[in-house]
Scaffold this active site. Structure first.
Site, PDB file in Angstrom:
ATOM      1  N   LYS A 131       0.834  -1.211   0.000  1.00  0.00           N
ATOM      2  CA  LYS A 131       0.000   0.000   0.000  1.00  0.00           C
ATOM      3  C   LYS A 131       0.865   1.256   0.000  1.00  0.00           C
ATOM      4  CE  LYS A 131      -2.838   0.748   3.634  1.00  0.00           C
ATOM      5  NZ  LYS A 131      -2.499   2.051   4.264  1.00  0.00           N
ATOM      6  N   GLN A 154       4.497   9.271   7.276  1.00  0.00           N
ATOM      7  CA  GLN A 154       3.603  10.148   6.511  1.00  0.00           C
ATOM      8  C   GLN A 154       4.047  11.603   6.654  1.00  0.00           C
ATOM      9  OE1 GLN A 154      -0.316   9.241   7.966  1.00  0.00           O
ATOM     10  NE2 GLN A 154      -0.324   7.193   7.059  1.00  0.00           N
ATOM     11  N   ARG A 208      -7.600  -2.993   9.366  1.00  0.00           N
ATOM     12  CA  ARG A 208      -6.724  -3.930  10.093  1.00  0.00           C
ATOM     13  C   ARG A 208      -7.412  -4.500  11.341  1.00  0.00           C
ATOM     14  NH1 ARG A 208      -2.625  -3.536   6.696  1.00  0.00           N
ATOM     15  NH2 ARG A 208      -1.916  -1.465   6.108  1.00  0.00           N
ATOM     16  N   ARG A 225      -9.090  12.316  12.177  1.00  0.00           N
ATOM     17  CA  ARG A 225      -7.656  12.126  12.473  1.00  0.00           C
ATOM     18  C   ARG A 225      -6.884  13.453  12.448  1.00  0.00           C
ATOM     19  NH1 ARG A 225      -5.518   7.075   9.100  1.00  0.00           N
ATOM     20  NH2 ARG A 225      -3.743   7.348  10.509  1.00  0.00           N
ATOM     21  N   ASP A 270       1.740  -1.065  11.929  1.00  0.00           N
ATOM     22  CA  ASP A 270       0.424  -1.488  11.444  1.00  0.00           C
ATOM     23  C   ASP A 270       0.089  -2.926  11.838  1.00  0.00           C
ATOM     24  OD1 ASP A 270      -0.061   0.967  10.293  1.00  0.00           O
ATOM     25  OD2 ASP A 270       0.724   0.390   8.337  1.00  0.00           O
ATOM     26  N   SER A 330       6.696   9.193  12.303  1.00  0.00           N
ATOM     27  CA  SER A 330       5.664   9.087  11.265  1.00  0.00           C
ATOM     28  C   SER A 330       6.264   9.241   9.871  1.00  0.00           C
ATOM     29  CB  SER A 330       4.589  10.151  11.478  1.00  0.00           C
ATOM     30  OG  SER A 330       3.786  10.240  10.312  1.00  0.00           O
TER      31      SER A 330
HETATM   32  C1  S3P Z   1       2.441   4.837   6.192  1.00  0.00           C
HETATM   33  C2  S3P Z   1       2.932   5.244   7.404  1.00  0.00           C
HETATM   34  C3  S3P Z   1       2.395   4.808   8.689  1.00  0.00           C
HETATM   35  C4  S3P Z   1       1.444   3.608   8.552  1.00  0.00           C
HETATM   36  C5  S3P Z   1       0.522   3.756   7.384  1.00  0.00           C
HETATM   37  C6  S3P Z   1       1.317   3.893   6.091  1.00  0.00           C
HETATM   38  C7  S3P Z   1       3.072   5.338   4.970  1.00  0.00           C
HETATM   39  O1  S3P Z   1       1.666   5.869   9.268  1.00  0.00           O
HETATM   40  O2  S3P Z   1       0.710   3.424   9.731  1.00  0.00           O
HETATM   41  O3  S3P Z   1      -0.336   2.648   7.271  1.00  0.00           O
HETATM   42  O4  S3P Z   1       2.836   4.760   3.880  1.00  0.00           O
HETATM   43  O5  S3P Z   1       3.858   6.307   5.048  1.00  0.00           O
HETATM   44  P1  S3P Z   1       2.385   6.998  10.163  1.00  0.00           P
HETATM   45  O6  S3P Z   1       3.213   7.827   9.289  1.00  0.00           O
HETATM   46  O7  S3P Z   1       1.246   7.775  10.773  1.00  0.00           O
HETATM   47  O8  S3P Z   1       3.157   6.233  11.190  1.00  0.00           O
END
Ligand code: S3P
Length: 450
Positions: free
Chosen positions: A28, A176, A403, A129, A327, A174
């Protein structure tokens, strides 16, 4: 635009051995990034093995709205004709990112340093969120964000007209947030520096290098210091998306807790920033082996073989490993229920702000099924009942969280009584073939409606 329509109650019951080959879908995280970076390159990026789950399809639609041409050829093959760094056009309408925190946060970063305005929204889970973790660093580039109370979606982002590069220490572990800042840095002049104290998944860094950006990572006393030179011309790529270790976790864990099982899960991405669950399971005594270890598309990969493991024991999961399996804690808590003794999970505050509060969602559902769970702000402890000791028999809530939904379906496969889920809809966000794939291995899952 996730398909959270009429609820689909599902029941999972104790099954015989799970056997065979489980070909889980594409990763993903890498799928989102393939579409977004493809849209920021000049020319055609070809992608194979793209995850065609709701989250990623929402990102594909978003990239079209920002002006890229995104073509589905079928069978996981896609093309993205990118508009170049800084080439996004202003979308005509609200960008609906459905359930996807990764989608919305990365796209906000990617458009934040272009002179356009976009409004983002999502489902009830995404709209609850926290987004300030992304909009705070984006403000340093000159971007303006106006959202609801608490920095929540729907939210409008006004891209910086004259962006400046930033130096940012990510305050929470994070990927993200790190990725949003790096993607914003692409269209700022000079060098953008992102520092993370704990290593999180590094797909953005690896893929930016693959697309021809100048990016380096140095490990210093401050943490991982990532330096990106802005305004590159990104070169289109041919990307083979590896299969998702976070999806592999479900058939692997199901095999460990169902008698006589032997399941092969081929071609799984084992990037060290993602593979913490498998290390943890082995420490618990799981019969889990890696076959054919290799590098594919710049990412380490292997075929995983998981066999029934009746003698697993609870362990203390090192907090330093949390980011590499963030995750996977929900499904780990299910395996922990079938182990003997306590599985202690600390340093996991981030679990409280995922698609749901994952500690609470799992703790409530596990307790209802006869498992003792204690929890605090950033920790939880599951007391295993051993194989044959998990009562099951309860109905649990998925909380719009894929999940959580899949983890409870795995619980039902090893429990003494069936486990029922209020709504299986969220599963399609990341694992659209979960039901047929698990059924083909021998799992007994049924939808309640006729
Ligand atoms: C992800 C980062 C994670 C993860 C998410 C996918 C990504 O989140 O939980 O399912 O692809 O960068 P966080 O950045 O909030 O830890």
């Amino acid at each position: 635009m996730s398909a959270h329509g009429t609820p689909i109650p599902m029941t999972s019951s104790k099954c015989g051995p799970l056997t065979g080959v489980a070909e889980v879908p594409g990763d993903k995280s890498i799928s989102h990034r393939s579409l977004i970076l493809g849209a920021m390159a000049v020319g055609e990026t070809r992608i194979s093995g793209l995850l065609e789950g709701d989250d990623v399809l929402d990102t594909a639609r978003a990239m079209r709205a920002f002006g890229a041409e995104v073509i589905e050829h079928g069978n996981g093959e896609w093309s993205v004709f990118g508009v170049g760094v800084g080439g996004f056009c202003e979308p005509d309408n609200v960008i609906d990112c459905g359930n996807s925190g990764t989608g919305v946060r990365l796209i906000m970063g990617a458009m934040a340093t272009s002179p356009i305005t976009a409004t983002f929204s999502g489902d009830a889970s995404l709209n609850s969120r926290p987004m300030a973790r992304v909009t705070d660093p984006l403000a340093l580039f000159g971007t303006v964000a106006v959202g609801r109370d608490g920095g929540r979606l729907p939210m409008t982002i006004v891209g910086a007209r004259a962006p400046v590069p930033v130096r940012y220490v990510v305050p929470v572990p994070s990927a993200q947030v790190k990725s949003a800042v790096l993607l914003a840095g692409l269209n700022a002049p000079g060098q953008t520096v992102v520092i993370e104290k704990e290593a999180t998944r590094d797909h953005t860094e690896r893929m930016l290098a693959g697309f021809g950006a100048e990016i380096s990572t140095e490990v210093t006393d401050e943490g991982r210091v990532i330096t990106l030179t802005g305004q590159p011309e990104l070169k289109p790529q041919v990307i083979a998306v590896p299969r998702d270790p976070s999806s592999a976790a479900f058939p692997v864990c199901a095999a460990l807790i169902t008698q006589g099982s032997n399941v092969l899960v081929p071609g799984i991405g084992l990037n060290p920033t993602r593979a913490g669950l498998f290390t943890t399971l082995r420490e618990m005594g799981a019969d889990l082996t890696f076959e054919n270890e290799r590098i594919e598309g710049g990412e380490p990969c292997a075929d995983l073989r998981a066999r029934y493991s009746p003698d697993m024991v609870g362990i203390e999961v090192p907090p330093a490993r949390a980011a590499s399996m963030i995750d996977e804690y929900p499904v780990l808590s299910v395996v922990a229920a079938f182990a003997r003794g306590d599985t202690v999970m600390r340093g996991v505050k981030e679990l409280r702000v995922k698609e749901s509060d994952r500690i609470d969602a799992m703790a409530v559902g596990l307790r209802a099924n006869g498992i003792a769970v204690e929890d605090g702000p950033d920790w939880w402890i599951v007391t295993g009942a051993g194989m044959g000791g998990v009562a099951g028999g309860a109905t649990v809530e998925s909380h719009l969280d894929h999940r959580i939904a899949m983890s409870f379906m795995i619980l039902g496969m090893g429990a003494e009584n069936p486990v029922t889920l209020d709504d299986g809809n969220p599963i399609t966000t990341s694992f659209p073939v979960f039901e047929p794939l698990m059924a083909q291995l021998g799992a007994k899952m049924e939808r309640a409606e006729g």
